[in-house]
Scaffold this motif. Structure first.
Motif, PDB file in Angstrom:
ATOM      1  N   ASP A 273      40.138  34.673  45.691  1.00  0.00           N
ATOM      2  CA  ASP A 273      41.458  34.398  46.304  1.00  0.00           C
ATOM      3  C   ASP A 273      42.476  35.505  46.006  1.00  0.00           C
ATOM      4  N   ASP A 274      42.267  36.285  44.921  1.00  0.00           N
ATOM      5  CA  ASP A 274      43.187  37.396  44.636  1.00  0.00           C
ATOM      6  C   ASP A 274      43.228  38.370  45.819  1.00  0.00           C
TER       7      ASP A 274
ATOM      8  N   HIS B  15      39.707  37.155  40.411  1.00  0.00           N
ATOM      9  CA  HIS B  15      39.251  35.841  40.882  1.00  0.00           C
ATOM     10  C   HIS B  15      39.066  35.812  42.391  1.00  0.00           C
TER      11      HIS B  15
ATOM     12  N   PHE C 258      45.266  45.188  40.358  1.00  0.00           N
ATOM     13  CA  PHE C 258      46.548  44.611  39.951  1.00  0.00           C
ATOM     14  C   PHE C 258      47.406  45.644  39.239  1.00  0.00           C
TER      15      PHE C 258
ATOM     16  N   HIS D  30      44.211  39.214  35.088  1.00  0.00           N
ATOM     17  CA  HIS D  30      44.665  40.250  36.024  1.00  0.00           C
ATOM     18  C   HIS D  30      44.984  41.541  35.262  1.00  0.00           C
TER      19      HIS D  30
HETATM   20 ZN   LIG Z   1      43.744  35.712  40.109  1.00  0.00          ZN
END
Ligand SMILES: [Zn+2]
Length: 279
Positions: free
Chosen positions: A13-14, A11, A119, A130
Motif C-alpha cells: 500500500d505504500d 509495506h 521514503f 519507513h
Molecule cells: Zn507503510
C-alpha cells in the motif's frame, strides 16, 4: 534504451498511497517500473480490526490477502515487476542491516534502474519501518555501485550498477494539509513518543511531478488495498480538488543525481537522463 525506475518501500500500500500517481504517469510514458516491498503486511489491521481481534484473520492469512491486493494495485499502476521480501511488519529497524543492504543492492544490480524512489528520513509520519527502508535503500545504492562490495557466496550478483538518481518522498505543506483534511491524523507512537507527519519547507523540495491526470488511477490502486481502507468509500466522496492536492501533485527530494543538479525545481524524475542516446 528504455528508462527504468525502482520503488523501494516497506509495506503493501505504500506504493499506491505515496507515489501511485507518479508511477502511473511513468508507466504511461513507457518507463519500466519495478517495486521492492519489504513486508507482506502481516502485522496490519484487517478492515479496521486490530491483530488479535477474533474477526482478524491472523498474520499468515492477512499476508496472503495483502500480497494479492498488492498484485492488483501493481497491475492498476502499470508496475511490471514486483518483489516481496517477506520481512515482518514493525521489525525492519531491527533487521541485520548488512543482510537488507545486500539484498536491496543485489536487486539494484539485477533491475539496473536509472531512478530509485523511497521514503524520506521522516518516514512520512515517523514510521520506523519507513525510516529503516530509506536508510537501507540509500546504503544499497552505494553498495550496488561498488565493485569491492562483498556479497554472500552463492548470490552471484550482476555487475556493479550505479543508480543515476535517488529520491525521497517529501510532503510540502499543500500535500500535508490535504492529508490532514482527508484523513484522520496519521501517527505512530515509538518509545512512548507520538510521531506525526510534518510538512517539508517548499524550498527543500527539489522535484515537483504533475501527475494530475493520474490521480484517479492512484485512487483505484489505493482501493485495491481493501483490507486496509475501511474508509475507502468516504475517499470516493472527496472533492476532485482535494484529490488533486492529495495525489495529483507529487513532491520529492533529490538525494543525489549524477546527471543534473542545481537550485531550479525539476519536473521530471528522469531530467538529465533523456539526452541523446540515453533517453
Ligand atoms: Zn507503510
Amino acid at each position: 534504451m528504455s528508462l527504468r525506475l525502482l520503488a523501494v518501500f516497506a509495506h503493501p500500500d505504500d506504493e499506491s498511497f505515496g507515489v501511485g500517481a507518479t508511477l502511473a504517469r511513468y508507466a504511461a510514458e513507457g518507463v519500466e517500473l519495478s517495486l521492492l516491498t519489504a513486508t507482506r503486511g502481516d502485522g496490519g489491521r484487517f478492515r479496521g480490526l486490530a491483530p488479535g481481534d477474533p474477526k482478524h484473520p491472523g498474520p499468515d492469512e492477512l499476508a496472503r490477502i495483502r500480497e494479492a491486493e498488492l498484485a492488483a494495485a501493481a497491475s492498476v499502476l502499470g508496475i511490471g515487476h514486483v518483489v516481496l521480501l517477506d520481512y515482518h511488519d514493525r521489525q525492519l529497524d531491527r533487521v541485520d542491516p548488512r543482510e537488507m543492504v545486500t539484498c536491496i543492492a543485489g536487486h539494484l544490480r539485477r533491475v539496473r534502474p536509472h531512478v530509485v524512489l523511497t521514503f524520506g528520513p521522516d518516514g512520512v509520519y515517523g514510521h520506523p519501518d519507513h525510516i529503516a527502508m530509506a536508510q537501507f535503500t540509500a546504503a544499497a545504492a552505494v553498495a550496488a555501485a561498488d565493485p569491492a562490495f562483498v556479497f554472500e557466496a552463492g548470490q552471484a550478483p550482476a555487475a556493479p550498477h550505479a543508480v543515476a538518481k535517488l529520491y525521497y518522498t517529501a510532503w510540502p505543506e499543500s500535500t500535508w494539509r490535504a492529508h490532514e483534511t482527508a484523513f484522520k491524523r496519521w501517527t505512530s507512537t515509538v518509545d512512548g513518543v507520538e510521531r506525526h507527519a510534518m510538512p517539508w519547507p517548499d524550498w527543500a523540495i527539489t522535484t515537483v511531478i504533475d501527475a494530475r491526470p493520474f490521480w484517479p488511477t492512484a485512487l483505484r490502486a489505493v482501493a485495491c488495498h481493501e483490507s486496509q481502507f475501511a474508509a475507502y468509500a468516504r475517499l470516493q466522496e472527496l472533492p476532485a480538488g482535494l484529490h488533486e492536492a492529495l495525489w495529483g501533485w507529487q513532491h520529492y527530494y533529490r538525494v543525489f543525481s549524477t546527471v543534473n543538479g542545481g537550485r531550479e525545481k525539476e519536473h521530471d524524475l528522469f531530467a538529465g537522463l533523456r539526452t541523446e542516446g540515453r533517453g
